[in-house]
Design an enzyme around this catalytic site. Structure first.
Site, mmCIF file in Angstrom:
data_model
loop_
_atom_site.group_PDB
_atom_site.id
_atom_site.type_symbol
_atom_site.label_atom_id
_atom_site.label_comp_id
_atom_site.label_asym_id
_atom_site.label_seq_id
_atom_site.Cartn_x
_atom_site.Cartn_y
_atom_site.Cartn_z
ATOM 1 N N GLU A 1 0.846 3.821 1.923
ATOM 2 C CA GLU A 1 1.327 4.220 3.246
ATOM 3 C C GLU A 1 2.617 3.485 3.607
ATOM 4 O OE1 GLU A 1 -3.279 4.228 3.409
ATOM 5 O OE2 GLU A 1 -1.711 3.042 2.448
ATOM 6 N N HIS B 1 0.824 -1.198 0.000
ATOM 7 C CA HIS B 1 0.000 0.000 0.000
ATOM 8 C C HIS B 1 0.866 1.260 0.000
ATOM 9 C CE1 HIS B 1 -3.929 -2.020 1.598
ATOM 10 N NE2 HIS B 1 -3.493 -2.539 0.460
ATOM 11 N N CYS C 1 -2.125 -0.807 7.422
ATOM 12 C CA CYS C 1 -1.388 0.452 7.287
ATOM 13 C C CYS C 1 -1.500 1.282 8.559
ATOM 14 C CB CYS C 1 -1.891 1.230 6.077
ATOM 15 S SG CYS C 1 -1.407 0.450 4.512
#
Length: 178
Positions: free
Chosen positions: A86, A84, A113
């Site tokens: 993040e 992801h 995350c």
């Protein structure tokens, strides 16, 4: 005597719009055909210390690994493999410490995350979309953020679009006389 105006522009991007725009621009690097998410980590001095977007791990071919959302076998979907935005922003940080920083992100973080954000010491999350608000992952993320004292808020843009015009650098500013 006439002078060239030395008044600053009024139509510049304010910091929040700039940082969210950087997150959205970063998302354009994602090769995911369904979901392009970007993240931008900023310190207390308004300096960008990390940028990331969703994509496959370094050294893993995004031409070989699947990008589909559904399949009979979960291993044939992107979910076991994709990193992801993040995670990538935290891993790509150009600072030794992101403790106390803010993260601008296109999509509200999932629970995985959220754990990374908390462990990294990020204290604020500013998100654009919360389209998965009712999912278990988003609910768990909010619970974790609240328990850890990480504030989160929806970004309210002052304008709906920011245009990047590569030709604008070649135009000459008009010389206004006072």
């Amino acid at each position: 005597m006439s002078e060239v105006s030395c008044k600053k522009r009024d139509d510049y991007l304010e910091w929040p719009e700039y940082f969210m725009a950087v997150a959205f621009l970063s998302a354009q690097r994602s090769k995911d055909p369904n979901s392009q998410v970007g993240a931008c980590i900023v310190n207390s001095e308004n300096k960008i210390v990390g940028i990331g977007y969703n994509g496959m791990p370094n050294g893993c071919s995004d031409d070989v690994l699947p990008w589909r959302r559904t399949a009979e076998n979960k291993l044939d979907t992107k979910y076991p493999y994709v990193c992801h935005a993040e995670l990538n922003a935290i891993m790509n940080k150009n600072s030794t410490d992101v403790k106390g920083c803010s993260m601008y992100v296109a999509l509200f973080p999932c629970n995985e995350c959220a754990k990374l954000i908390i462990q990294a010491g990020i204290k604020e999350v500013i998100f654009m979309s919360d389209k998965y608000h009712d999912s278990d992952e988003a609910t768990a993320a909010r619970l974790l953020f609240n328990m850890a004292g990480v504030t989160f808020r929806k970004f309210i843009p002052k304008c709906s679009k920011i245009v990047i015009d590569f030709d604008s650098i070649n135009s000459r500013p008009s010389q206004k006389l006072q």
